[in-house]
Design an enzyme around this catalytic site. Sequence first.
Site, PDB file in Angstrom:
ATOM      1  N   ASP A  96       0.831  -1.208   0.000  1.00 55.04           N
ATOM      2  CA  ASP A  96       0.000   0.000   0.000  1.00 55.04           C
ATOM      3  C   ASP A  96       0.867   1.260   0.000  1.00 55.04           C
ATOM      4  O   ASP A  96       1.979   1.249   0.529  1.00 55.04           O
ATOM      5  CB  ASP A  96      -0.894  -0.042   1.252  1.00 55.04           C
ATOM      6  CG  ASP A  96      -2.041   0.948   1.155  1.00 55.04           C
ATOM      7  OD1 ASP A  96      -2.308   1.473   0.049  1.00 55.04           O
ATOM      8  OD2 ASP A  96      -2.674   1.213   2.190  1.00 55.04           O
ATOM      9  N   HIS A 107       2.780   3.597  -8.910  1.00 56.25           N
ATOM     10  CA  HIS A 107       2.638   2.146  -9.156  1.00 56.25           C
ATOM     11  C   HIS A 107       3.882   1.605  -9.872  1.00 56.25           C
ATOM     12  O   HIS A 107       4.339   0.506  -9.605  1.00 56.25           O
ATOM     13  CB  HIS A 107       1.388   1.855  -9.981  1.00 56.25           C
ATOM     14  CG  HIS A 107       0.114   2.211  -9.265  1.00 56.25           C
ATOM     15  ND1 HIS A 107      -0.128   1.850  -7.958  1.00 56.25           N
ATOM     16  CD2 HIS A 107      -0.988   2.923  -9.656  1.00 56.25           C
ATOM     17  CE1 HIS A 107      -1.318   2.303  -7.591  1.00 56.25           C
ATOM     18  NE2 HIS A 107      -1.848   2.962  -8.590  1.00 56.25           N
ATOM     19  N   LEU A 163      11.995 -19.632  -4.887  1.00 55.48           N
ATOM     20  CA  LEU A 163      10.850 -18.912  -4.309  1.00 55.48           C
ATOM     21  C   LEU A 163       9.580 -19.110  -5.149  1.00 55.48           C
ATOM     22  O   LEU A 163       9.633 -19.051  -6.379  1.00 55.48           O
ATOM     23  CB  LEU A 163      11.199 -17.410  -4.270  1.00 55.48           C
ATOM     24  CG  LEU A 163      10.085 -16.477  -3.800  1.00 55.48           C
ATOM     25  CD1 LEU A 163      10.053 -16.408  -2.284  1.00 55.48           C
ATOM     26  CD2 LEU A 163      10.254 -15.078  -4.368  1.00 55.48           C
TER      27      LEU A 163
HETATM   28  C1  FPP Z   1      -1.899   0.266  -3.288  1.00 57.15           C
HETATM   29  O1  FPP Z   1      -1.437   1.591  -3.273  1.00 57.15           O
HETATM   30  C2  FPP Z   1      -1.344  -0.413  -4.422  1.00 57.15           C
HETATM   31  C3  FPP Z   1      -2.057  -0.931  -5.440  1.00 57.15           C
HETATM   32  C4  FPP Z   1      -3.518  -0.843  -5.541  1.00 57.15           C
HETATM   33  C5  FPP Z   1      -1.378  -1.571  -6.557  1.00 57.15           C
HETATM   34  C6  FPP Z   1      -0.175  -2.376  -6.221  1.00 57.15           C
HETATM   35  C7  FPP Z   1       0.607  -2.517  -7.437  1.00 57.15           C
HETATM   36  C8  FPP Z   1       1.942  -2.508  -7.503  1.00 57.15           C
HETATM   37  C9  FPP Z   1       2.860  -2.476  -6.347  1.00 57.15           C
HETATM   38  C10 FPP Z   1       2.516  -2.525  -8.852  1.00 57.15           C
HETATM   39  C11 FPP Z   1       3.369  -3.651  -9.110  1.00 57.15           C
HETATM   40  C12 FPP Z   1       2.705  -4.913  -9.272  1.00 57.15           C
HETATM   41  C13 FPP Z   1       2.806  -5.641 -10.367  1.00 57.15           C
HETATM   42  C14 FPP Z   1       2.534  -7.074 -10.243  1.00 57.15           C
HETATM   43  C15 FPP Z   1       3.166  -5.091 -11.665  1.00 57.15           C
HETATM   44  P1  FPP Z   1      -2.495   2.741  -3.396  1.00 57.15           P
HETATM   45  O2  FPP Z   1      -2.598   3.133  -4.819  1.00 57.15           O
HETATM   46  O3  FPP Z   1      -3.776   2.343  -2.746  1.00 57.15           O
HETATM   47  O4  FPP Z   1      -1.804   3.881  -2.582  1.00 57.15           O
HETATM   48  P2  FPP Z   1      -2.521   5.013  -1.714  1.00 57.15           P
HETATM   49  O5  FPP Z   1      -3.246   4.290  -0.597  1.00 57.15           O
HETATM   50  O6  FPP Z   1      -1.369   5.820  -1.235  1.00 57.15           O
HETATM   51  O7  FPP Z   1      -3.418   5.751  -2.635  1.00 57.15           O
END
Ligand code: FPP
Length: 230
Positions: free
Chosen positions: A14, A31, A125
């Site tokens: 997150d 992201h 892994l």
């Molecule tokens: C949460 O942060 C994150 C996500 C919804 C997406 C997670 C994706 C990645 C880490 C990208 C890499 C993954 C792959 C497999 C390519 P948020 O957007 O909710 O952050 P915020 O709470 O600060 O808004």
Amino acid sequence: MESKIPNHIAIIMDGNGRWAEKRGLPRTLGHKEGANALRKIITYAGKIGVKYLTVYAFSTENWKRSKDEVDALMFLFKTYLKNEEKSIMKNNVRFLVSGRKDDVSPSLLEAIKKLEDKSKNNTGLTLNIAFNYGGRAEIVDAVNSILKSGIDNLAEEDFSKYLYNNIPDPELLVRTSGELRISNFLLWQIAYSEIYITDALWPDFDEKELDKAIESYNGRDRRFGGVKNA
Ligand code: FPP
């Protein structure tokens, strides 16, 4: 004392959006940076002897985000699969995806299946990416496949066989960016997991942060409902 390495670590990645907003950048760049952080953690986890790593990349609720952000996350995953194939094979990683297939584009599903097949005999892994994943959806999908198979009585130990991927439960659940929530992640599997929450935003989560999570896990007294030294 030597550090005990959890067999399975699950991570709620997150804080990508906040990481980007803090820098005046579009959320999608957060992201992208999150994908870079994931690459480093996969390599490190394999090196220190973690056997299973499950990461929450896209939840069934994430479809509610703007079309631009959803499109960017889909594109990022597709690019990730293409770019990481070599390093997944080189690092002996077994690649799996947990989640509902509905709504995911056929070309993305095909790319997932191809990498799952190609890496299925790798012995390092196991990387399990939760994508279009919801914990309640997974339980309901398991119940529906049990009903379909005609079984009318099931032991608790046998339920996991019907989940998206039958892998051991995580000993440690990590959540970045400080929120104190489970967010519909691995509801069945985390019954006895130790929870570690850090304020670090996911793109800033590195090898040292994982060491801190493991150190915290090592200080826990895991009793599974029993009494110490019983
Ligand atoms: C949460 O942060 C994150 C996500 C919804 C997406 C997670 C994706 C990645 C880490 C990208 C890499 C993954 C792959 C497999 C390519 P948020 O957007 O909710 O952050 P915020 O709470 O600060 O808004």
